[in-house]
Design an enzyme around this catalytic site. Structure first.
Site, mmCIF file in Angstrom:
data_model
loop_
_atom_site.group_PDB
_atom_site.id
_atom_site.type_symbol
_atom_site.label_atom_id
_atom_site.label_comp_id
_atom_site.label_asym_id
_atom_site.label_seq_id
_atom_site.Cartn_x
_atom_site.Cartn_y
_atom_site.Cartn_z
ATOM 1 N N HIS A 52 0.768 -1.101 0.116
ATOM 2 C CA HIS A 52 -0.047 0.115 0.002
ATOM 3 C C HIS A 52 0.741 1.428 -0.167
ATOM 4 C CE1 HIS A 52 -3.966 -1.717 1.722
ATOM 5 N NE2 HIS A 52 -3.660 -2.160 0.778
ATOM 6 N N GLU A 54 0.842 4.005 1.694
ATOM 7 C CA GLU A 54 1.508 4.440 2.943
ATOM 8 C C GLU A 54 2.509 3.704 3.591
ATOM 9 O OE1 GLU A 54 -1.762 3.570 2.040
ATOM 10 O OE2 GLU A 54 -3.255 4.437 3.305
ATOM 11 N N CYS A 82 -6.370 2.309 5.424
ATOM 12 C CA CYS A 82 -6.982 1.051 6.091
ATOM 13 C C CYS A 82 -6.326 0.657 7.341
ATOM 14 C CB CYS A 82 -6.576 -0.210 5.076
ATOM 15 S SG CYS A 82 -5.010 -0.632 5.147
ATOM 16 N N CYS A 85 -2.547 0.495 7.490
ATOM 17 C CA CYS A 85 -2.029 1.625 7.298
ATOM 18 C C CYS A 85 -1.908 2.704 8.386
ATOM 19 C CB CYS A 85 -2.156 2.167 6.127
ATOM 20 S SG CYS A 85 -1.489 1.124 4.545
#
Lengths: 151, 151
Positions: A52, A54, A82, A85
Site C-alpha cells: 500500500h 502508506e 485502511c 496503514c
C-alpha cells in the site's frame, strides 16, 4: 503548512497507480516542510499485501530519518487509510494525518473505526480530512468505473 | 493441526529477538501443514516501524505464495498482534490467527480492540489464543526485567 500543495503531490502519486491499474491511492510524508518520501499503491503488481502507498512511504521515511519514530512528520494520503496503514501510522508515531476522501469500506481514521483517537493506545494523531476531496474521490470513482467496464 | 508444535517454532524465533535485545516476539506462517515463512521482531536494529515479526513474515509469505492473498494459511505469533500487524492480517485475508499471550497495551485481537471480528470489514479471522501462554509470557517478562536492569 500548505495542505493543498502537499496533497497535490500525493495526488500525482495516485495518478501513477491509476495508470498501472492499481487502486489509485498516493501518499507523501513531509518533514520540515519538505517531502522526504513519496509512494503509490503497488499491491497487485508486487503481489504483496504490504505494498500500500502508506506502508511504502513509511518504509522509505524510516530509512531517510534513520529511526522507526517519525515523530515530526505529517503524512498526506489521497484516501483515508485502511486498518493496516492506520496501525503503521500509530506505530511510527506520526502526529498528523491529512487525507483527501473517506474510505467507507475500510477506513480507520473515522469511517469504520477511529484508531487514531483511542485512549487505550500509547499514541494519538490529529486528523485533517477533505483536502482536495473532490479530485481524490473522482479518481477513485473513475478507477472503479474503468474496472467494471473491463470486467 | 498441531498448534503447540508450530507455536514452539514461533517461540524459537522470539528467542532470536531476545538475544539481540529486541522485544521478543516471533512468528511463523503455515501453509499445507508446512512453515513457509518465519520471522522475529527487528524494529530497533533495522530502525524501521515495519520490521515487526508479523510484517516480515507476511512479506516473505507473499513472495513464497506469489500472491497478496494468504487465504489458506495460519499465522502463529507468540504475542497478540498490534494494530498494524492485525491490520496486515486482515488485508492479507489470513483466516486463522494463533497467539501465545495477550498484549494488554496494544493488542488488537481482543485486548484493546478485536479487529478480526468486525462486521464492517470485508474479512474476519478466527482467533485461537493461549497456546504456550506461560512460556511466551515469561519471555516477555524476562525481557522487560532485563531492560529495567540495564536502564
Amino acid at each position: 503548512m500548505d495542505y493543498e500543495f502537499f496533497m497535490k503531490e500525493a495526488y500525482k502519486e495516485a495518478l501513477k497507480a491509476y495508470e498501472i491499474n492499481e487502486v489509485p491511492i498516493g501518499c507523501v510524508i513531509v518533514y520540515d516542510n519538505t517531502i522526504i518520501s513519496r509512494a503509490y499503491n503497488r499491491r497487485n503488481i508486487e503481489k504483496n499485501t504490504l505494498k500500500h502507498a502508506e506502508l511504502i512511504a513509511i518504509d522509505n521515511a524510516c530509512n531517510v530519518i534513520n529511526d522507526w519514530r517519525l515523530e515530526n512528520t505529517t503524512i498526506f494520503i489521497t484516501v483515508e487509510p485502511c486498518p493496516m496503514c492506520t496501525g503503521a501510522i500509530l506505530q511510527s508515531r506520526i502526529p498528523t494525518v491529512v487525507f483527501g476522501t473517506r474510505n467507507k469500506k475500510a477506513g480507520c481514521c473515522g469511517s469504520i473505526l477511529n484508531m487514531l483517537n483511542n485512549n487505550s493506545f500509547n499514541h494519538k494523531a490529529s486528523i485533517i480530512e477533505g483536502v482536495l476531496e473532490e479530485e481524490c474521490s473522482l479518481l477513485m470513482k473513475n478507477f472503479f468505473k474503468k474496472l467494471r467496464k473491463k470486467g
